[in-house]
Each structure stands twice: as C-alpha cells, then as structure tokens.
Scaffold this motif. Structure first.
Motif, mmCIF file in Angstrom:
data_model
loop_
_atom_site.group_PDB
_atom_site.id
_atom_site.type_symbol
_atom_site.label_atom_id
_atom_site.label_comp_id
_atom_site.label_asym_id
_atom_site.label_seq_id
_atom_site.Cartn_x
_atom_site.Cartn_y
_atom_site.Cartn_z
ATOM 1 N N ASP A 1 0.282 -19.101 -1.891
ATOM 2 C CA ASP A 1 -0.131 -18.193 -0.815
ATOM 3 C C ASP A 1 -0.034 -16.730 -1.240
ATOM 4 O OD1 ASP A 1 -0.613 -20.324 0.881
ATOM 5 O OD2 ASP A 1 1.307 -20.175 1.922
ATOM 6 N N GLU A 2 0.945 -16.424 -2.091
ATOM 7 C CA GLU A 2 1.180 -15.027 -2.462
ATOM 8 C C GLU A 2 0.058 -14.447 -3.323
ATOM 9 O OE1 GLU A 2 3.353 -13.127 -1.285
ATOM 10 O OE2 GLU A 2 4.799 -14.480 -0.356
ATOM 11 N N TYR A 3 -0.792 -15.282 -3.883
ATOM 12 C CA TYR A 3 -1.920 -14.750 -4.643
ATOM 13 C C TYR A 3 -2.913 -14.025 -3.741
ATOM 14 C CZ TYR A 3 -0.456 -17.257 -8.833
ATOM 15 O OH TYR A 3 0.246 -17.698 -9.938
ATOM 16 N N VAL A 4 -2.917 -14.341 -2.442
ATOM 17 C CA VAL A 4 -3.835 -13.669 -1.523
ATOM 18 C C VAL A 4 -3.438 -12.208 -1.324
ATOM 19 C CG1 VAL A 4 -4.784 -13.667 0.816
ATOM 20 C CG2 VAL A 4 -4.466 -15.829 -0.404
ATOM 21 N N PRO A 5 -2.187 -11.885 -0.921
ATOM 22 C CA PRO A 5 -1.842 -10.457 -0.821
ATOM 23 C C PRO A 5 -1.897 -9.737 -2.164
ATOM 24 C CG PRO A 5 0.110 -11.844 -0.526
ATOM 25 C CD PRO A 5 -1.084 -12.741 -0.473
ATOM 26 N N GLN A 6 -1.660 -10.478 -3.259
ATOM 27 C CA GLN A 6 -1.790 -9.838 -4.572
ATOM 28 C C GLN A 6 -3.232 -9.417 -4.832
ATOM 29 O OE1 GLN A 6 -0.033 -12.352 -7.617
ATOM 30 N NE2 GLN A 6 1.773 -12.725 -6.347
ATOM 31 N N ALA A 7 -4.181 -10.267 -4.432
ATOM 32 C CA ALA A 7 -5.593 -9.910 -4.599
ATOM 33 C C ALA A 7 -5.980 -8.764 -3.671
ATOM 34 C CB ALA A 7 -6.467 -11.131 -4.335
ATOM 35 N N LYS A 8 -5.450 -8.767 -2.459
ATOM 36 C CA LYS A 8 -5.775 -7.704 -1.512
ATOM 37 C C LYS A 8 -5.166 -6.374 -1.935
ATOM 38 C CE LYS A 8 -6.473 -10.570 2.605
ATOM 39 N NZ LYS A 8 -6.050 -10.840 4.000
ATOM 40 N N ALA A 9 -4.098 -6.423 -2.741
ATOM 41 C CA ALA A 9 -3.462 -5.185 -3.184
ATOM 42 C C ALA A 9 -4.411 -4.305 -3.978
ATOM 43 C CB ALA A 9 -2.226 -5.516 -4.019
ATOM 44 N N ALA A 10 -5.396 -4.888 -4.641
ATOM 45 C CA ALA A 10 -6.343 -4.104 -5.437
ATOM 46 C C ALA A 10 -7.238 -3.236 -4.554
ATOM 47 C CB ALA A 10 -7.193 -5.033 -6.301
ATOM 48 N N LEU A 11 -7.341 -3.561 -3.246
ATOM 49 C CA LEU A 11 -8.137 -2.749 -2.326
ATOM 50 C C LEU A 11 -7.342 -1.592 -1.745
ATOM 51 C CD1 LEU A 11 -9.924 -5.603 -0.318
ATOM 52 C CD2 LEU A 11 -10.891 -4.210 -2.161
ATOM 53 N N ARG A 12 -6.060 -1.559 -1.989
ATOM 54 C CA ARG A 12 -5.191 -0.563 -1.385
ATOM 55 C C ARG A 12 -4.843 0.525 -2.398
ATOM 56 N NH1 ARG A 12 -1.569 -5.524 0.886
ATOM 57 N NH2 ARG A 12 -3.014 -6.216 2.521
ATOM 58 N N PRO A 13 -4.419 1.694 -1.909
ATOM 59 C CA PRO A 13 -4.058 2.765 -2.842
ATOM 60 C C PRO A 13 -2.830 2.405 -3.669
ATOM 61 C CG PRO A 13 -3.486 3.356 -0.583
ATOM 62 C CD PRO A 13 -4.290 2.106 -0.504
#
Length: 465
Positions: free
Chosen positions: A53-65
């Motif tokens: 599951d943690e791969y999802v927020p890790q992928a979303k982190a690339a969209l954040r500053p």
C-alpha cells in the motif's frame, strides 16, 4: 460388534466418528475461522500487502513539492608578507556562511507521475488478490489437517477394537488348547495377529500425534472434539462446466495476474514518458553573511537573496537507455498477459480434476460400504463354520482382517471425499471467508489503504507503531 462399527463409520456428512464428538465439539467452520484470524502465514501476507500500500503515497510524493534546507560555512586564514607591508607578516581571517531554503516542484514529467500512481494502485489490487489466494491455500491446509485428525481418530479406534477382538480370540484359543479343542498353532496364530494389531495401534497413535501437531500449527490451538461433518456441501459447483467457468472468472490467482497486466500497462506508459519533456520550478531563499579581520580591523557583510528558476528539459538522446527501457516494459507486459492465460489454464485444470476426484471419492465410499457389509456376512459365516470344524482359526482371523481393511477404506473414502470437495472449492476460488460464511471478523485491506494513500507525512503506522 461389526455392525456397530459400521454405524459409526458411515455418515452422510463426512467421517463418521460421532461417538468421539460431544455436543461442544469444534466444527470445521470454527477451525477455519481460527486459522483465518491467527495463522502466521496469513498475517505475514497481510503485512506484506500493507507494505505494498505504501507504494501509492510514494508515487504521489513525486507530484508534491520537495523542500530542503541547507547551511554552509567557510573559514580561511591568510598570512601575507610583501614589500607593501614593509616585510611585516599580515594575517587576515575570513569567515563566510550561508543558510538557505530550497523548494522544487515538478510541473510536468511526461505523465510518468500519474502512470506511476496508477501502477501502484494496480499492484495493490494484485497483491490483495494474492493475499486472498494465500488465505484460501492456508484454509485448505487447515481443513485438510482437520479431516486428517478425524480420520486418524477413526482408524485408531478401529485398530483398538481389533486389538480387543484379538485379545478375546487369543484367550479363547488358549482356553481351548488347555482342554484339547485347539492346537498350539491356533494359539500362535492368534498371538501373532494380536502383536500386529498392537503395532498398528502404536503406529496410528503416532500418526494422530503428528497430524494434531500440524493442526495446531495451522489453526492455532490443539484439536478438541472435532466433528465428522463437512458443512460446505451446498457451496460446491454442480457440474464440471460450472466449476471451470467459476474458476476462470473468480479465482484469486487469475485476478492477481489480471491486475498485474494493468500494472505492466502503466509501466509501459511510464517508460514512454521518458521521451517527453520535463518541466520543473525551483525556488530558493538564501541568507549569506561573512566577516573579515585584518590588521586588527573587522568588517561584516550580509546578503539576502531569493530566486525562482523554471526549467524545461527535453531528452534528445540517452545512449539508447530510454528505448531499451521501453522495449523491456513491453516485454514484461507480454509476459504478464501470458501469465494470465497460464493462471486460467491452471485453475481450469484444477477445477476439472477436483470435480473428477470428488466423483471418484463418492464411488469409492459406495464400494467400500458394500465391501464392509459383505465382509460382515463373511466373518459371521466363517465363525459359524469354525465352530463345526469346517474352518480354522486362521480363516477367521484372515476374514476379520479383511473386514478391518474394508472399514478403513470407508473412513479413507470419507476423508478423500472431504479433501476432494475442499480442493474443488479452492480450485474455483471459493474457499474464502465470505463464500464459506465463516464465523470470523473479515480482514479489510481497504482500511489501511485509505489511511495511507494520501498521507503527506507521519512516521507511525495506522495502528500506532
């Protein structure tokens, strides 16, 4: 006595050892519910899914500053001696420092970020299906262990009954030998058969202990008063075609492979995004200061600076690396599609084979039951013929052994029927908590996923670790 044993053996629901199962017995459904809640293999697979599951927020982190702070400091000492200083050494001490804050925001990356998120979501769904497959495998093993323990208890009881019978036969042969109505050979044959039966009891007890240990390993506690029923008969498919169709559509291994295809599709799109431009925006705020101490005089200087830089990077040539990555991703996608077909073929084969094994097990029960009935008549007839001298004690003992073998075949057939039914449920993907309606609290992987998928920070897991 033989008719009483047969009554204990033959049961519509499963292995008939009702005399060993009191009112507060543990049902198979209860045992499977315990395994579902406590089995370490299942719990380990759940932990693995939570990690996925943690791969999802890790992928979303690339969209954040991406924000970072930095600080640097430099100290220099310079000693100068020249004609301009009349040959007198002059020492200058210089110290400089800077503190800054930098923020980088990716505005466009060839759609790679969005596809990475989609890939992570697809991998989560694939892992959920893999978890369900693990659950069904463990539940099958637990149910098999349940049936093995019940089978072992029934076989042990049959062997103990055989020992009791042979002890009476040996005593009768010895008594008859004392009055000259039997021979030493009859006594020896009875004693030999009794020794073999006692050995069979010891072997049955050892097998029972082994299967009880396996039961504890899988279910989480020792078996206590297991019942002889098979409660999931109504959930079995009624035809081979139904079993095959359900397996192809619902088996978790097929679903897992299908979601893996989706993930591979997004991986291809990510790789293709390497050929597209990347746009980033970077902002920096920096405070710089320093001091110079020379000839006893000090001077200080401070500077504050802020800047925003936008950058567009267009890949032109990467030595063939990007092209290779795209080809590799496409080959992986092809592999995942083949694995879906492979999974479908495997579950279909397993469903058809299990359906056939179930039919064979039912037929073997019918044949073994008829054999027991025939052997009972044969034993009674040989015993009567022995009384009038037409048969020997060895004939009686041999026929008695045939009866015992037939009774064990009934018990074995009941166990095999249960195992074939379980295998059919597993092959169709319906050996899970919901389909079996087990008395256990369902594990909901969506809860952890929802708790972490949009997290911006935090070191603790949702359960507080």
């Amino acid at each position: 006595m033989s008719r009483h044993i047969l009554t204990l053996l033959i049961s519509v629901s499963g292995l008939a050892v009702s005399a060993l199962a009191p009112a507060h017995a543990e049902t198979m459904a209860q045992a499977l519910a315990s395994a579902y809640a406590n089995n370490p293999q299942i719990n380990a697979a759940r932990a693995g899914l939570r990690a996925t599951d943690e791969y999802v927020p890790q992928a979303k982190a690339a969209l954040r500053p991406q924000i970072s702070a930095y600080t640097t400091g430099t100290a220099n000492t310079t000693r100068t001696q020249s004609p301009s200083t009349s040959g007198v050494p002059v020492t200058a001490n210089t110290f400089q420092y800077s503190n800054g804050l930098q923020a980088t925001q990716t505005l466009f990356q060839g759609f790679r970020n969005r596809n990475a998120i989609n890939e992570a979501d697809a991998n989560v769904l694939s892992s959920r299906a893999s978890l369900e497959n693990t659950v069904q495998t463990v539940l099958y093993d637990a149910a098999q262990s349940y049936l093995n323990v019940v089978y072992d208890q029934a076989v042990l009881q049959l062997n103990r009954n055989d020992v009791t019978y042979l002890q009476r036969e040996l005593q009768a042969a010895e008594d008859q030998f004392k009055v000259g109505e039997s021979t030493r050979t009859d006594v020896a044959q009875a004693r030999s058969q009794l020794s073999t039966a006692i050995s069979n009891v010891s072997s049955a007890e050892a097998t029972l202990k082994q299967d009880q240990a396996t039961y504890r390993q899988l279910v989480g506690h020792d078996p206590v008063n297991l019942r002889s029923e098979f409660p999931f008969e109504s959930r079995l498919p009624r035809s081979v075609s139904e079993a095959a169709n359900v397996a192809i559509k619902e088996h978790p291994s097929v679903l897992s492979a299908s979601y893996a295809v989706d993930a591979a599709n997004f991986a291809v799109k990510q790789a293709e995004g390497l050929l597209l431009p990347t746009i980033t925006l970077q902002g920096t705020a920096e405070h710089t200061g320093g001091s110079v101490n020379e000839l006893g005089q000090s001077s200080h200087q401070f500077t504050n600076e802020a800047q925003v830089v936008g950058q567009i990077s267009i890949p032109l040539y990467a030595g063939g690396a990007y092209a290779s990555q795209i080809r590799q991703a496409k080959e992986t996608l092809g592999q995942r599609k083949i694995q879906v077909d492979q999974a479908r073929d495997q579950v279909r084969q397993a469903a058809v084979a299990s359906f056939g094994n179930l039919a064979a097990a039912k037929a073997s029960i019918t044949a073994a039951t008829a054999a027991v009935q025939a052997e009972q008549i044969a034993v009674s007839g040989v015993e009567e013929e022995q009384k009038v001298g037409q048969r020997t004690l060895l004939d009686v003992l041999d026929e008695r052994q045939n009866l015992l073998n037939a009774q064990v075949q009934v018990v074995s057939g009941q166990r095999n029927r249960g195992l074939a039914s379980l295998a059919l449920l597993q092959a169709t993907g319906r050996l899970g908590l919901d389909h079996l309606n087990l008395p256990a609290t369902a594990y909901k992987p969506q809860s952890h996923y929802q708790a972490v998928k949009d997290k911006w920070g935090g070191l603790r897991t949702p359960d507080g670790r």
